[in-house]
Design a protein around this motif. Structure first.
Motif, PDB file in Angstrom:
ATOM      1  N   PHE A 131       5.363  -2.121  -7.747  1.00 19.65           N
ATOM      2  CA  PHE A 131       6.915  -2.581  -7.790  1.00 19.65           C
ATOM      3  C   PHE A 131       7.585  -1.928  -8.857  1.00 19.65           C
ATOM      4  O   PHE A 131       6.733  -1.614  -9.860  1.00 19.65           O
ATOM      5  N   ASP A 132       8.971  -1.646  -8.838  1.00 19.55           N
ATOM      6  CA  ASP A 132       9.781  -0.987  -9.835  1.00 19.55           C
ATOM      7  C   ASP A 132      10.399  -2.044 -10.672  1.00 19.55           C
ATOM      8  O   ASP A 132      10.682  -3.324 -10.524  1.00 19.55           O
ATOM      9  N   ASP A 133      10.757  -1.637 -11.926  1.00 23.36           N
ATOM     10  CA  ASP A 133      11.802  -2.357 -12.773  1.00 23.36           C
ATOM     11  C   ASP A 133      11.067  -3.994 -13.133  1.00 23.36           C
ATOM     12  O   ASP A 133      11.751  -4.855 -12.869  1.00 23.36           O
ATOM     13  N   ALA A 140      -0.154  -5.490  -2.800  1.00 25.29           N
ATOM     14  CA  ALA A 140       0.243  -4.580  -1.574  1.00 25.29           C
ATOM     15  C   ALA A 140       0.888  -5.396  -0.501  1.00 25.29           C
ATOM     16  O   ALA A 140       1.805  -4.898   0.282  1.00 25.29           O
ATOM     17  N   HIS A 141       0.520  -6.395  -0.092  1.00 23.86           N
ATOM     18  CA  HIS A 141       0.908  -7.287   0.917  1.00 23.86           C
ATOM     19  C   HIS A 141       2.327  -7.747   0.536  1.00 23.86           C
ATOM     20  O   HIS A 141       3.313  -7.865   1.388  1.00 23.86           O
ATOM     21  N   ALA A 142       2.435  -8.335  -0.573  1.00 17.42           N
ATOM     22  CA  ALA A 142       3.996  -8.641  -1.127  1.00 17.42           C
ATOM     23  C   ALA A 142       4.840  -7.623  -0.815  1.00 17.42           C
ATOM     24  O   ALA A 142       5.797  -7.840  -0.519  1.00 17.42           O
ATOM     25  N   ARG A 143       4.363  -6.172  -1.479  1.00 19.55           N
ATOM     26  CA  ARG A 143       5.276  -5.119  -1.355  1.00 19.55           C
ATOM     27  C   ARG A 143       5.705  -4.768   0.063  1.00 19.55           C
ATOM     28  O   ARG A 143       7.094  -4.734   0.396  1.00 19.55           O
ATOM     29  N   ARG A 144       4.675  -4.966   0.942  1.00 23.73           N
ATOM     30  CA  ARG A 144       4.945  -4.639   2.520  1.00 23.73           C
ATOM     31  C   ARG A 144       5.865  -5.868   3.045  1.00 23.73           C
ATOM     32  O   ARG A 144       6.705  -5.693   4.060  1.00 23.73           O
ATOM     33  N   ASP A 146      -5.588 -13.356  -2.502  1.00 25.75           N
ATOM     34  CA  ASP A 146      -6.700 -12.170  -2.694  1.00 25.75           C
ATOM     35  C   ASP A 146      -6.067 -11.368  -3.585  1.00 25.75           C
ATOM     36  O   ASP A 146      -5.348 -10.427  -3.502  1.00 25.75           O
ATOM     37  N   PRO A 147      -6.955 -11.007  -4.720  1.00 21.55           N
ATOM     38  CA  PRO A 147      -6.470 -10.115  -5.589  1.00 21.55           C
ATOM     39  C   PRO A 147      -6.681  -8.577  -5.248  1.00 21.55           C
ATOM     40  O   PRO A 147      -6.060  -7.824  -5.877  1.00 21.55           O
TER      41      PRO A 147
END
Length: 244
Positions: free
Chosen positions: A173-175, A114-118, A108-109
């Motif tokens: 995400f960082d870096d 956000a889901h991956a980050r969590r 889901d775009p």
């Protein structure tokens, strides 16, 4: 993503492998061997083949039951969860590495970043990689695209490395880094047409459109001398989940 279950065997044999250097790049970026790896949209395990060499406990998330069954057979030491990424419950504390091989566009775009980050542990690594199938000969590429658009005029290619921009612009995400691996891959007509039969845009067409498209490509490959040389571009995008 369940369009692929009916061609699971063909998918496994026709899709090209990913460069083994991807695992080395993930390890270098992560700073050593992670405690856990999760493979999202694992399919029959083309990306899993690379991720398993990282040497960490592996979980595969795959919504198609037929694909998941192949995964369980091929990777008996992996945990296979038959569900979508959106419904999947990450492990307590998050995953050290969350990977996705040529399935990011199926997520889901509105929520995938956000889901991956969590789903990641603090300091965890996102690793998204995918092939882009170009042609070494520009005339071949133009002829193939013309033939396919005659069958499906609405068909459009995504921008090159589109998921890199998607991840950067999400701000999750960082870096964020990008690495590109390229190689030429010569396919005879049978192997090329088999590969086309595993593509989502092909599988989502009507049977009549599929037949017309394959027939047009069959004639084209004969005109090309019986084979096609692909310019196979594999892009790896890496990002880090900070401790916020």
């Amino acid at each position: 993503m369940d369009v692929f279950g009916g061609v699971a065997d063909l998918y496994e044999h026709a899709r090209p492998d990913y460069p083994p250097e991807i695992a080395e790049a993930v390890l270098a970026y992560h700073g050593g061997r992670p405690a856990s790896v999760v493979d999202i949209g694992a399919g029959t395990g083309k990306g899993t083949d690379v991720l398993v060499s990282i040497g960490a406990p592996l979980t595969c998330v795959e919504p198609d039951e037929l694909m998941a069954a192949r995964l369980a057979e091929r990777f008996p030491d992996a945990r296979v969860e038959v569900t979508t990424f959106e419904l999947w419950a990450p492990p307590a504390g998050g995953a050290d590495v969350l990977a996705c091989a040529t399935a990011w566009h199926w997520l889901d775009p509105a929520t995938r970043n956000a889901h991956a980050r969590r789903a990641l542990a603090p300091g965890g690594t996102l690793a998204v990689f995918a092939h882009r199938y170009g042609y070494a000969d520009a005339d071949q590429q133009a002829a193939v695209r013309s033939a396919l658009r005659a069958v499906a005029p609405e068909m459009r290619d995504r921008p090159v490395d589109w998921f890199h921009r998607d991840i950067v612009e999400s701000g999750q995400f960082d870096d964020v880094r990008r690495e590109v691996f390229r190689r030429e891959l010569r396919l005879d007509k049978a192997r090329y047409l088999a590969l086309v039969r595993t593509f989502g845009p092909y599988l989502s067409r009507t049977p009549e459109q599929q037949q017309r498209g394959i027939a047009a490509l069959d004639r084209l490959v004969d005109d090309f001398g019986g084979s096609v040389v692909l310019d196979l571009r594999t892009t790896l995008v890496l990002g880090r989940a900070d401790a916020r």
